[in-house]
Enzyme design. Structure first.
Site, short mmCIF file in Angstrom:
data_model
loop_
_atom_site.label_atom_id
_atom_site.label_comp_id
_atom_site.label_asym_id
_atom_site.label_seq_id
_atom_site.Cartn_x
_atom_site.Cartn_y
_atom_site.Cartn_z
N ARG A 44 -50.85 -5.85 7.54
CA ARG A 44 -51.69 -6.89 8.20
C ARG A 44 -52.79 -6.36 9.07
O ARG A 44 -52.57 -5.55 9.79
CB ARG A 44 -50.77 -7.82 8.96
CG ARG A 44 -51.45 -9.16 9.63
CD ARG A 44 -50.59 -10.14 10.35
NE ARG A 44 -51.19 -11.09 10.62
CZ ARG A 44 -51.61 -12.07 9.93
NH1 ARG A 44 -51.11 -12.24 8.75
NH2 ARG A 44 -52.07 -13.28 10.33
N GLY A 63 -40.22 -18.93 24.09
CA GLY A 63 -39.96 -17.58 23.98
C GLY A 63 -40.26 -17.34 22.50
O GLY A 63 -40.88 -17.90 21.57
N GLY A 82 -44.45 -7.35 12.53
CA GLY A 82 -44.51 -8.40 13.81
C GLY A 82 -45.37 -8.42 14.80
O GLY A 82 -45.63 -8.54 15.84
N GLU A 83 -46.73 -7.75 14.11
CA GLU A 83 -48.02 -7.66 15.13
C GLU A 83 -48.48 -8.70 15.47
O GLU A 83 -48.84 -8.82 17.08
CB GLU A 83 -49.01 -6.87 14.22
CG GLU A 83 -50.21 -6.27 15.38
CD GLU A 83 -50.84 -5.16 14.56
OE1 GLU A 83 -51.87 -4.88 15.38
OE2 GLU A 83 -50.74 -4.77 13.83
N ARG A 85 -46.69 -11.35 16.81
CA ARG A 85 -45.93 -11.55 17.92
C ARG A 85 -45.82 -10.74 18.85
O ARG A 85 -45.88 -10.93 20.15
CB ARG A 85 -44.30 -11.84 17.34
CG ARG A 85 -44.02 -13.07 16.50
CD ARG A 85 -42.76 -12.67 16.00
NE ARG A 85 -43.19 -12.04 14.49
CZ ARG A 85 -42.17 -11.34 13.71
NH1 ARG A 85 -40.90 -11.19 14.01
NH2 ARG A 85 -42.63 -10.71 12.78
N ASN A 118 -43.23 -8.81 6.05
CA ASN A 118 -44.60 -9.93 6.04
C ASN A 118 -44.54 -10.87 4.91
O ASN A 118 -45.14 -11.88 5.06
CB ASN A 118 -45.88 -8.90 6.00
CG ASN A 118 -46.23 -8.23 7.33
OD1 ASN A 118 -46.64 -9.01 8.32
ND2 ASN A 118 -45.62 -7.12 7.71
#
Length: 293
Positions: A44, A63, A82-83, A85, A118
């Site tokens: 990503r 959260g 998870g970049e 996030r 992803n």
């Protein structure tokens, strides 16, 4: 100075929801946000600022629902997936984030895991996904069939995705930004660079639908063929042929079926079908389609 926020009971409840898998490398743990580094294998690359701000606001209120994935190298952590996030957690002021820790040495496994995670979350734009596949081909020397097995995609899907990387850079950027859709891209792929760029820009400027762009591509192809025949006639070659609507309909059906340029050459009682391919992988894709019928 305001104290940074940390994740509270909601996240502990979330961790309980994931439970103990029995595999220490797959347990959800709290990771210090500032100790997580970006990965060179992260597929990503495109982050929408508005969507990132929306995600930040969401995690402030609720959260982080899904843990990130990281790879432990010595005492540091490299992000696998998870970049968005992670960035949102930093923007929200969180000191820690739930994550699943892996210990992987193989570049192939890291690329594969990052790409699969992803894709499963639908986090990649079409070009990012295509670049991820190309990295598996170039770095890990995987075939398109092997990639398809690893990421749960049909081989033809992988081949069509990789073909997007043949589009001009400006068209790829329009696809990244959502100005063009996959249907637009498929219509443009068979064209030469300049024609592809011109029609792609027109599609963005005029807001053409996929059907409208396909019609424009057909008209362009017909005009090019007519000009070629006119040049042949002007140079002394006679042209007594007229477009056969049935033949043109067959050509169009074949173009859509095989995702490439197709022509039908017919003489009195015989002829041949010409199917264009762009590289060995594209040839293999077309042959597989032919043999499956």
């Amino acid at each position: 100075m305001a104290k940074k926020q940390v994740l509270g009971k909601g996240i502990h409840a979330l961790i309980a929801e994931f439970g103990d898998t029995g595999d220490k490398s797959r347990q959800v743990v709290q990771l210090p946000v500032e100790e997580i580094e970006p990965s060179p294998y992260q597929p990503r690359t495109n982050f929408d600022a508005t969507k990132l701000e929306q995600l930040t606001q969401s995690i402030r209120e609720k959260g982080i629902i899904q843990p990130i994935s990281v790879n432990r190298i010595g005492t540091s952590y490299h992000l696998i997936a998870g970049e968005r996030r992670l960035r949102a957690a930093r923007m929200a002021g969180f000191e820690s984030i739930p994550g699943i820790v892996h210990e992987i040495d193989s570049a192939e496994e890291l690329i594969e895991l990052a790409l699969v995670e992803n894709i499963q979350r639908d986090d990649l734009d079409p070009i990012e996904e295509a670049e991820g596949y190309r990295r598996l081909v170039d770095t890990c020397l995987l075939t398109q069939e092997q990639i398809g097995e690893k990421v749960g995609r049909d081989r033809s899907t992988i081949a069509n995705s990789l073909r997007l990387l043949k589009l001009p850079g400006e068209i790829q950027q329009s696809l990244r930004g959502g100005d063009l859709q996959m249907g637009h891209a498929r219509a443009l792929i068979p064209l030469e660079h300049d024609e592809c760029l011109a029609l792609g820009k027109r599609a963005v400027k005029e807001g053409l639908t996929v059907r409208e762009l396909e019609r424009a591509v057909r008209n362009h192809t017909s005009d090019s063929g007519r000009k070629s025949r006119d040049r042949g006639t002007s140079s002394g070659q006679k042209d007594h042929s007229h477009p056969d609507p049935v033949l043109e309909s067959w050509k169009e059906k074949l173009r859509h079926r095989y995702g490439t340029a197709v022509d039908i050459h017919r003489a009195a009682h015989k002829g041949h079908v010409e199917i264009e391919f762009y590289d060995d992988d594209d040839l293999e894709r077309i042959i597989e389609l032919l043999l499956s019928e």
